[in-house]
Scaffold this active site. Structure first.
Site, mmCIF file in Angstrom:
data_model
loop_
_atom_site.group_PDB
_atom_site.id
_atom_site.type_symbol
_atom_site.label_atom_id
_atom_site.label_comp_id
_atom_site.label_asym_id
_atom_site.label_seq_id
_atom_site.Cartn_x
_atom_site.Cartn_y
_atom_site.Cartn_z
ATOM 1 N N LYS A 11 0.803 -1.220 0.000
ATOM 2 C CA LYS A 11 0.000 0.000 0.000
ATOM 3 C C LYS A 11 0.846 1.285 0.000
ATOM 4 O O LYS A 11 2.050 1.245 0.239
ATOM 5 C CB LYS A 11 -0.932 -0.015 1.220
ATOM 6 C CG LYS A 11 -1.973 -1.129 1.175
ATOM 7 C CD LYS A 11 -2.856 -1.068 2.407
ATOM 8 C CE LYS A 11 -3.954 -2.117 2.374
ATOM 9 N NZ LYS A 11 -4.816 -2.015 3.569
ATOM 10 N N TYR A 51 -12.500 -2.115 -4.385
ATOM 11 C CA TYR A 51 -13.082 -2.242 -3.050
ATOM 12 C C TYR A 51 -14.611 -2.135 -3.050
ATOM 13 O O TYR A 51 -15.215 -1.824 -2.026
ATOM 14 C CB TYR A 51 -12.474 -1.201 -2.108
ATOM 15 C CG TYR A 51 -11.051 -1.523 -1.726
ATOM 16 C CD1 TYR A 51 -10.761 -2.601 -0.902
ATOM 17 C CD2 TYR A 51 -9.990 -0.766 -2.201
ATOM 18 C CE1 TYR A 51 -9.460 -2.918 -0.559
ATOM 19 C CE2 TYR A 51 -8.677 -1.071 -1.859
ATOM 20 C CZ TYR A 51 -8.426 -2.156 -1.037
ATOM 21 O OH TYR A 51 -7.128 -2.468 -0.688
ATOM 22 N N PHE A 59 -16.097 3.220 6.165
ATOM 23 C CA PHE A 59 -14.692 3.520 5.867
ATOM 24 C C PHE A 59 -14.376 3.538 4.372
ATOM 25 O O PHE A 59 -13.236 3.833 3.987
ATOM 26 C CB PHE A 59 -13.761 2.513 6.568
ATOM 27 C CG PHE A 59 -13.981 1.082 6.154
ATOM 28 C CD1 PHE A 59 -13.435 0.575 4.986
ATOM 29 C CD2 PHE A 59 -14.735 0.234 6.967
ATOM 30 C CE1 PHE A 59 -13.622 -0.753 4.616
ATOM 31 C CE2 PHE A 59 -14.928 -1.093 6.603
ATOM 32 C CZ PHE A 59 -14.379 -1.589 5.426
ATOM 33 N N ARG A 87 -1.435 -14.413 4.383
ATOM 34 C CA ARG A 87 -2.173 -13.797 5.484
ATOM 35 C C ARG A 87 -1.409 -13.934 6.808
ATOM 36 O O ARG A 87 -1.401 -13.025 7.631
ATOM 37 C CB ARG A 87 -3.580 -14.351 5.561
ATOM 38 C CG ARG A 87 -4.386 -13.937 4.305
ATOM 39 C CD ARG A 87 -5.847 -14.226 4.400
ATOM 40 N NE ARG A 87 -6.530 -13.361 5.349
ATOM 41 C CZ ARG A 87 -6.809 -12.072 5.153
ATOM 42 N NH1 ARG A 87 -6.447 -11.469 4.030
ATOM 43 N NH2 ARG A 87 -7.472 -11.382 6.054
ATOM 44 N N THR A 93 -4.977 -7.409 10.799
ATOM 45 C CA THR A 93 -5.302 -6.135 10.156
ATOM 46 C C THR A 93 -4.924 -4.959 11.047
ATOM 47 O O THR A 93 -4.366 -3.969 10.583
ATOM 48 C CB THR A 93 -6.801 -6.084 9.806
ATOM 49 O OG1 THR A 93 -7.098 -7.183 8.949
ATOM 50 C CG2 THR A 93 -7.171 -4.792 9.114
ATOM 51 N N ASN A 114 -1.891 0.068 6.904
ATOM 52 C CA ASN A 114 -1.308 -1.159 7.446
ATOM 53 C C ASN A 114 -0.399 -1.873 6.447
ATOM 54 O O ASN A 114 -0.146 -3.061 6.572
ATOM 55 C CB ASN A 114 -2.400 -2.079 7.997
ATOM 56 C CG ASN A 114 -3.368 -2.561 6.943
ATOM 57 O OD1 ASN A 114 -3.136 -2.438 5.746
ATOM 58 N ND2 ASN A 114 -4.476 -3.128 7.386
ATOM 59 N N HIS A 117 -2.201 -5.440 1.532
ATOM 60 C CA HIS A 117 -3.492 -6.096 1.325
ATOM 61 C C HIS A 117 -3.188 -7.493 0.820
ATOM 62 O O HIS A 117 -2.255 -7.685 0.040
ATOM 63 C CB HIS A 117 -4.328 -5.360 0.268
ATOM 64 C CG HIS A 117 -5.466 -6.191 -0.279
ATOM 65 N ND1 HIS A 117 -6.705 -6.210 0.301
ATOM 66 C CD2 HIS A 117 -5.513 -7.062 -1.325
ATOM 67 C CE1 HIS A 117 -7.488 -7.043 -0.381
ATOM 68 N NE2 HIS A 117 -6.781 -7.572 -1.373
ATOM 69 N N GLU A 128 -9.436 -11.085 -7.765
ATOM 70 C CA GLU A 128 -8.567 -9.911 -7.622
ATOM 71 C C GLU A 128 -7.399 -9.961 -8.606
ATOM 72 O O GLU A 128 -7.035 -8.932 -9.184
ATOM 73 C CB GLU A 128 -8.045 -9.826 -6.187
ATOM 74 C CG GLU A 128 -9.116 -9.450 -5.180
ATOM 75 C CD GLU A 128 -8.640 -9.420 -3.748
ATOM 76 O OE1 GLU A 128 -9.387 -8.909 -2.896
ATOM 77 O OE2 GLU A 128 -7.522 -9.899 -3.444
#
Length: 140
Positions: A11, A51, A59, A87, A93, A114, A117, A128
């Site tokens: 990110k 998203y 959010f 993950r 998260t 964070n 993703h 995705e």
């Protein structure tokens, strides 16, 4: 263990701080192989489409604004149980809950910023990946 693919996005907070290589090292050290990668800047429309599942959540607008605030590095990762492995390496998260040594424990600035993703299921990974890469860009 089944070999599978998953999507990873580094990110804007992480690309801004130039920790992309450190994050990729953690992924590769966990046995994941980068088989596609590109650095891009998302448009608002692209982020909203990616998203869309969160469109009704409070959010959503902040997430879109954050994801368009700077470049991201999108990757297709391949390996044994790639979704679960990614993950685990990412961590919780909320970085405050992330296990020591995970990407989010080491690099996240906040629950929103964070650093990464990752797809949450094999089915979502396939969708995705198809949204982010053409078949010709994936070179396993």
């Amino acid at each position: 263990m089944a070999t599978e693919r998953t999507l990873s996005i580094i990110k804007p907070d992480a690309t801004r701080r130039n920790v992309t290589g450190k994050i990729i090292d953690k992924l590769e050290s966990a046995g994941l192989r980068v088989i596609a990668q590109k650095r891009v800047r998302w448009s608002q429309a692209y982020a909203e489409a990616f998203y869309a599942v969160h469109k009704e959540r409070p959010f959503f607008n902040d997430l879109v604004a954050f994801m368009t605030s700077g470049p991201v590095v999108m990757q297709v990762l391949e390996g044994d149980d790639a979704v679960a492995t990614n993950r685990k390496v990412m961590g919780a998260t909320n970085p405050a809950d992330a296990e020591a040594g995970t990407i989010r424990a080491d690099f996240a600035e906040s629950i929103e910023a964070n650093s990464v993703h990752g797809s949450d299921s094999a089915e979502n990974a396939a969708a995705e990946i198809a949204q982010c890469f053409s078949e010709g860009e994936i070179v396993g």
